[in-house]
Scaffold this motif. Structure first.
Motif, PDB file in Angstrom:
ATOM      1  N   ALA A  23       0.831  -1.194   0.000  1.00  0.00           N
ATOM      2  CA  ALA A  23       0.000   0.000   0.000  1.00  0.00           C
ATOM      3  C   ALA A  23       0.868   1.248   0.000  1.00  0.00           C
ATOM      4  CB  ALA A  23      -0.911   0.000   1.216  1.00  0.00           C
ATOM      5  N   ALA A  24       0.588   2.142  -0.935  1.00  0.00           N
ATOM      6  CA  ALA A  24       1.293   3.421  -0.993  1.00  0.00           C
ATOM      7  C   ALA A  24       0.481   4.477  -0.253  1.00  0.00           C
ATOM      8  CB  ALA A  24       1.500   3.840  -2.434  1.00  0.00           C
ATOM      9  N   SER A  25       1.177   5.288   0.527  1.00  0.00           N
ATOM     10  CA  SER A  25       0.486   6.342   1.285  1.00  0.00           C
ATOM     11  C   SER A  25       1.349   7.591   1.327  1.00  0.00           C
ATOM     12  CB  SER A  25       0.179   5.861   2.708  1.00  0.00           C
ATOM     13  OG  SER A  25       1.384   5.589   3.404  1.00  0.00           O
ATOM     14  N   GLY A  26       0.703   8.699   1.714  1.00  0.00           N
ATOM     15  CA  GLY A  26       1.418   9.958   1.818  1.00  0.00           C
ATOM     16  C   GLY A  26       0.953  10.943   0.770  1.00  0.00           C
ATOM     17  N   SER A  27       1.872  11.792   0.353  1.00  0.00           N
ATOM     18  CA  SER A  27       1.554  12.852  -0.606  1.00  0.00           C
ATOM     19  C   SER A  27       1.606  12.291  -2.027  1.00  0.00           C
ATOM     20  CB  SER A  27       2.553  13.999  -0.451  1.00  0.00           C
ATOM     21  OG  SER A  27       2.293  15.027  -1.374  1.00  0.00           O
ATOM     22  N   ILE A  28       0.464  11.797  -2.504  1.00  0.00           N
ATOM     23  CA  ILE A  28       0.397  11.122  -3.798  1.00  0.00           C
ATOM     24  C   ILE A  28      -0.582  11.833  -4.703  1.00  0.00           C
ATOM     25  CG2 ILE A  28      -0.205   8.998  -4.999  1.00  0.00           C
ATOM     26  CD1 ILE A  28       0.613   7.483  -2.440  1.00  0.00           C
ATOM     27  N   PHE A  29      -0.117  12.269  -5.883  1.00  0.00           N
ATOM     28  CA  PHE A  29      -0.988  12.871  -6.878  1.00  0.00           C
ATOM     29  C   PHE A  29      -1.477  11.803  -7.843  1.00  0.00           C
ATOM     30  CE2 PHE A  29      -2.789  16.192  -9.370  1.00  0.00           C
ATOM     31  CZ  PHE A  29      -2.543  15.907 -10.700  1.00  0.00           C
ATOM     32  N   SER A  30      -0.554  10.961  -8.318  1.00  0.00           N
ATOM     33  CA  SER A  30      -0.918   9.833  -9.169  1.00  0.00           C
ATOM     34  C   SER A  30       0.201   8.804  -9.158  1.00  0.00           C
ATOM     35  CB  SER A  30      -1.218  10.274 -10.602  1.00  0.00           C
ATOM     36  OG  SER A  30      -0.049  10.747 -11.235  1.00  0.00           O
ATOM     37  N   ILE A  31      -0.169   7.574  -9.518  1.00  0.00           N
ATOM     38  CA  ILE A  31       0.788   6.465  -9.572  1.00  0.00           C
ATOM     39  C   ILE A  31       0.766   5.869 -10.969  1.00  0.00           C
ATOM     40  CG2 ILE A  31       1.488   4.248  -8.615  1.00  0.00           C
ATOM     41  CD1 ILE A  31       0.110   4.985  -6.023  1.00  0.00           C
ATOM     42  N   ASN A  32       1.924   5.686 -11.545  1.00  0.00           N
ATOM     43  CA  ASN A  32       2.032   5.074 -12.864  1.00  0.00           C
ATOM     44  C   ASN A  32       2.235   3.572 -12.677  1.00  0.00           C
ATOM     45  OD1 ASN A  32       2.185   4.679 -15.589  1.00  0.00           O
ATOM     46  ND2 ASN A  32       3.963   5.972 -15.918  1.00  0.00           N
ATOM     47  N   GLY A  33       3.360   3.027 -13.079  1.00  0.00           N
ATOM     48  CA  GLY A  33       3.599   1.603 -12.925  1.00  0.00           C
ATOM     49  C   GLY A  33       3.849   1.202 -11.486  1.00  0.00           C
ATOM     50  N   MET A  34       3.408   0.003 -11.153  1.00  0.00           N
ATOM     51  CA  MET A  34       3.697  -0.600  -9.851  1.00  0.00           C
ATOM     52  C   MET A  34       4.228  -1.999 -10.116  1.00  0.00           C
ATOM     53  SD  MET A  34       0.389   0.591  -7.572  1.00  0.00           S
ATOM     54  CE  MET A  34       1.259   0.577  -5.988  1.00  0.00           C
ATOM     55  N   PHE A 103       0.841  18.049  -9.524  1.00  0.00           N
ATOM     56  CA  PHE A 103       0.628  18.356 -10.935  1.00  0.00           C
ATOM     57  C   PHE A 103       1.883  18.985 -11.513  1.00  0.00           C
ATOM     58  CE2 PHE A 103      -1.770  19.122 -14.642  1.00  0.00           C
ATOM     59  CZ  PHE A 103      -1.328  20.342 -15.157  1.00  0.00           C
ATOM     60  N   GLY A 104       2.314  18.466 -12.676  1.00  0.00           N
ATOM     61  CA  GLY A 104       3.480  19.016 -13.337  1.00  0.00           C
ATOM     62  C   GLY A 104       4.811  18.474 -12.842  1.00  0.00           C
ATOM     63  N   ARG A 105       4.759  17.676 -11.801  1.00  0.00           N
ATOM     64  CA  ARG A 105       5.991  17.092 -11.276  1.00  0.00           C
ATOM     65  C   ARG A 105       6.266  15.768 -11.962  1.00  0.00           C
ATOM     66  NH1 ARG A 105       6.197  17.899  -4.800  1.00  0.00           N
ATOM     67  NH2 ARG A 105       8.316  17.211  -5.194  1.00  0.00           N
ATOM     68  N   ALA A 106       7.512  15.302 -11.870  1.00  0.00           N
ATOM     69  CA  ALA A 106       7.910  14.056 -12.518  1.00  0.00           C
ATOM     70  C   ALA A 106       7.535  12.851 -11.652  1.00  0.00           C
ATOM     71  CB  ALA A 106       9.411  14.061 -12.767  1.00  0.00           C
ATOM     72  N   PHE A 107       7.389  11.699 -12.315  1.00  0.00           N
ATOM     73  CA  PHE A 107       7.219  10.448 -11.582  1.00  0.00           C
ATOM     74  C   PHE A 107       8.567  10.057 -10.980  1.00  0.00           C
ATOM     75  CE2 PHE A 107       2.960   9.110 -12.297  1.00  0.00           C
ATOM     76  CZ  PHE A 107       2.574   9.655 -13.505  1.00  0.00           C
ATOM     77  N   VAL A 108       8.541   9.649  -9.737  1.00  0.00           N
ATOM     78  CA  VAL A 108       9.754   9.231  -9.026  1.00  0.00           C
ATOM     79  C   VAL A 108       9.537   7.825  -8.505  1.00  0.00           C
ATOM     80  CG1 VAL A 108      11.266   9.686  -7.057  1.00  0.00           C
ATOM     81  CG2 VAL A 108      10.332  11.598  -8.382  1.00  0.00           C
ATOM     82  N   GLU A 109      10.557   6.970  -8.640  1.00  0.00           N
ATOM     83  CA  GLU A 109      10.454   5.599  -8.138  1.00  0.00           C
ATOM     84  C   GLU A 109      10.598   5.549  -6.620  1.00  0.00           C
ATOM     85  OE1 GLU A 109      12.431   2.989 -11.739  1.00  0.00           O
ATOM     86  OE2 GLU A 109      12.349   2.218  -9.701  1.00  0.00           O
ATOM     87  N   HIS A 110       9.743   4.768  -6.000  1.00  0.00           N
ATOM     88  CA  HIS A 110       9.798   4.533  -4.563  1.00  0.00           C
ATOM     89  C   HIS A 110       9.822   3.030  -4.315  1.00  0.00           C
ATOM     90  CE1 HIS A 110       8.935   8.732  -3.309  1.00  0.00           C
ATOM     91  NE2 HIS A 110       8.307   8.757  -4.470  1.00  0.00           N
ATOM     92  N   TRP A 111      10.459   2.652  -3.206  1.00  0.00           N
ATOM     93  CA  TRP A 111      10.599   1.243  -2.854  1.00  0.00           C
ATOM     94  C   TRP A 111      10.060   0.989  -1.451  1.00  0.00           C
ATOM     95  CZ3 TRP A 111      12.424  -2.435  -6.173  1.00  0.00           C
ATOM     96  CH2 TRP A 111      13.087  -1.994  -7.327  1.00  0.00           C
ATOM     97  N   GLY A 112       9.500  -0.208  -1.275  1.00  0.00           N
ATOM     98  CA  GLY A 112       9.121  -0.644   0.057  1.00  0.00           C
ATOM     99  C   GLY A 112      10.324  -1.203   0.783  1.00  0.00           C
TER     100      GLY A 112
END
Length: 121
Positions: A23-34, A103-112
């Motif tokens: 589960a992803a949580s926090g400041s999330i605008f959108s999620i692309n690939g998981m 909005f307008g920000r880049a997608f950044v990879e996050h890891w569990g």
């Protein structure tokens, strides 16, 4: 801040099943690939399965037909159903997600943090 929290790992006998959740949580605008990756002791981290926001999937050859990746976009959660587990599936499994925090920000990879899966023979 964004967090990915995995659950569902454990010890299972060969031929058994496990279901991992992330589960992803926090400041999330959108999620692309998981996706899910795994790392066995002394080996590199390898892709297990990925799923796009539209539901397209890709699997490592070694898990095709046994593992199924899915996601719940409303809950920012990705799942990995693992069936017919083999001892060679033993590894730490990591969740990965490409997340945009505004909005307008880049997608950044996050890891569990990873969850241990151990399959006994």
């Amino acid at each position: 801040q964004v967090q990915l929290v995995e659950s569902g790992g454990g010890l299972v006998q060969a031929g058994g099943s496990l279901r991992l959740s992330c589960a992803a949580s926090g400041s999330i605008f959108s999620i692309n690939g998981m996706g899910w990756y795994r790392q066995a002791p002394g080996k590199q981290r390898d892709l297990v399965a990925i799923i796009t926001s539209g539901g397209s999937t890709q699997y490592a050859e070694s898990v095709k037909g046994r593992f199924t990746i899915s996601r719940d976009n409303a809950k920012n959660t990705v799942f990995l159903q693992m069936n017919s587990l083999k001892p060679e599936d033993t590894a730490v499994y990591y969740c990965n997600a490409a997340i945009k925090r505004g909005f307008g920000r880049a997608f950044v990879e996050h890891w569990g943090q990873g969850t241990q899966v151990t399959v006994s023979s």
